[in-house]
Design a protein around this motif. Structure first.
Motif: not given
Lengths: 224, 272
Positions: A117-119, A121, A141, B121-125, B257-263
């Motif tokens: 759940g963490l970002s 990169n 993303h 870096k935290t754009n997915d969140v 590259t932000n992988l979009g795994l954050g929420r």
């Protein structure tokens, strides 16, 4: 921090440079994130990262406050990844560095399955990062590109030095020190792996790539 | 940072490790000395160098005797033999040097270590940069040149005239007395930093205009700029920037590259 965005080099020079980091967003998912960040670092260990670090505490190799004169003859350059992981105790950026794409792909697969759940990169060649992510079942993303340096570029050191200093994006690794290490390796006063260990201690967040630095030092000392 | 002259033995190990080249051997005292105006309080010397705790008189004597025979000890290059590097207590405005230069100090305004920014870096969140938008990251002084706030202000004033909105959760923005004009606090303008980052976002169609404006402004600075531009990808992972920047002659191949795994955590959902 853009600590890994502006690493300097040709696309070819990044063939052994893969940085992956996890970060929490302040006020969004940073409560109780320490265990998840520790889990992120632990997931990397089976894939043999060449460096890892906690941006608030330090990296695999750090300066010591308790040296003895014996160190001048028998210096121990032994990293302790568990110490880094144990020391991580709050919101920070946890970074791991690999020197081969196979390890990166396997690590990404583990990270995806862990669903922390963490970002997360990847810092590296963007097209390759897209492909590695896709191979692990991940659709990217967002992307951030480096447009390089602008202004009075004559104030920058030469290419051989920049390739190494910019691996510590916070600028902790001085161009003069890299030049000194390059000279020492060229003169045979230190082995490349020793010079790399000295330099790595100045990069506090663990994104310095010792494998790439060693290759670059050897190439430079060989007259590249 | 200071070097204790009672402990320093003038070995010179600390000179090359300073990213700003602010340490030199004083020819009169033969001890290392920090140029306080050039020192950015990054703590690279203090933290990166390992420390022995040898007796300074003993070390000086050994060095002097060896010197008579034109013999020089070849020590490890990252050790201070007498633990002579001493942090000083920092007060305003000098304390901003450390806040912007020591990566282990989190910025009070953002709580983030390093240069204090989360960028994409935290754009997915956070959802900070949305489809159709571009995020700019303008870093001053990097790599290894350093910058004073007055040069940062020269660029932020130019950007303000172009009516960009500075990122509110950014350490430089927090030091602006008038963000609409890009003006910084007067009392920090001469302070020197290892680097500082200005962030703003805009629409994608303004990217060429703003990149060109920044490149032109950089020519009049005494420091270097490192530019970064970010965008959100589509559902299939495609992104619009590579072609846009390529059309301007920028060969872009490296970045984050932000992988979009954050929420967001459950309590914070709905904000992104």
């Amino acid at each position: 921090m853009t600590n890994t965005l502006h690493r300097y080099g040709t696309p070819e020079s990044f063939r052994d440079d893969f940085v992956v980091f996890a970060i929490s967003a302040r006020g969004r998912n940073d409560r109780d994130c320490a265990e998840k960040l520790r889990a992120f670092l632990r997931l990397a260990l089976p894939h043999h990262p060449v460096n890892l670090g906690d941006a608030s505490k330090g990296a695999l190799l750090r300066g010591s406050t308790t040296m003895t004169p014996v160190a001048h003859w028998r210096r121990v350059h032994q990293p302790d990844p568990e110490a880094v992981i144990r020391g991580l105790d709050g919101p920070t950026t946890a970074a791991v560095v690999f020197d081969n794409p196979a390890a990166l792909r396997a690590f990404l697969e583990d990270v995806r399955q862990a669903d922390l759940g963490l970002s997360v990169n990847i810092s590296g060649l963007t097209e390759e990062a897209r492909q590695w992510a896709a191979a692990a079942g991940i659709t990217r993303h967002s992307v951030e590109y480096s447009l390089g340096f602008h202004g009075p570029l004559d104030r920058l050191p030469d290419r051989r030095i920049l390739e190494i200093t910019t691996m510590c994006g916070h600028g902790m690794l001085s161009a003069n020190f890299v030049k000194k290490m390059l000279d020492w390796v060229t003169e045979g006063r230190r082995r490349p792996e020793e010079a790399v260990a000295y330099m790595a201690r100045f990069c506090t967040c663990g994104v310095f790539n010792p494998a790439r630095a060693k290759r670059l030092l050897e190439a430079s000392a060989g007259g590249r | 940072m200071q070097i204790d002259p009672k402990k320093c033995v003038g070995c010179g190990n600390c000179l090359p490790v300073c990213p700003m080249g602010a340490i030199a051997i004083d020819p009169r005292t033969r001890r290392a000395r920090v140029n306080a105006d050039e020192c950015v309080e990054c703590f690279a010397c203090y933290r990166g160098m390992s420390k022995e705790h040898l007796n300074p008189t003993f070390v000086r004597t050994v060095r002097r005797v060896l010197g008579w025979f034109r013999v020089r000890f070849d020590p490890e290059p990252d050790i201070c033999p007498t633990d002579a590097i001493v942090p000083q207590e920092l007060t305003w405005p000098r304390i901003v040097r450390r806040a912007f230069s020591d990566p282990l100090v989190p910025h009070e305004s953002t709580g983030v270590h390093g240069r204090g920014t989360e960028e994409v870096k935290t754009n997915d969140v956070t959802g900070r940069v949305q489809a159709g938008e571009a995020g700019f990251v303008v870093e001053f002084g990097r790599p290894g040149v350093g910058v004073r706030f007055r040069e940062v202000q020269q660029v932020t004033r130019m950007l303000a005239r172009l009516e960009v909105g500075f990122e509110p959760r950014n350490p430089v923005t927090s030091l602006m007395r008038d963000p609409a004009k890009g003006e910084l606090r007067e009392d920090i303008l001469t302070e020197k930093l290892l680097s500082a980052i200005v962030e703003f976002k805009t629409t994608l169609d303004r990217v060429p205009e703003l990149v060109r404006a920044l490149e032109a402004e950089a020519k009049g600075l005494d420091t270097v700029l490192a530019l970064g531009v970010s965008a959100r990808c589509g559902p299939d992972g495609s992104e619009p920037l590579a072609d846009l920047l390529g059309g301007m002659g920028h060969l872009v191949y490296r970045g984050k590259t932000n992988l979009g795994l954050g929420r967001p955590a459950p309590a914070a959902r709905g904000a992104a």
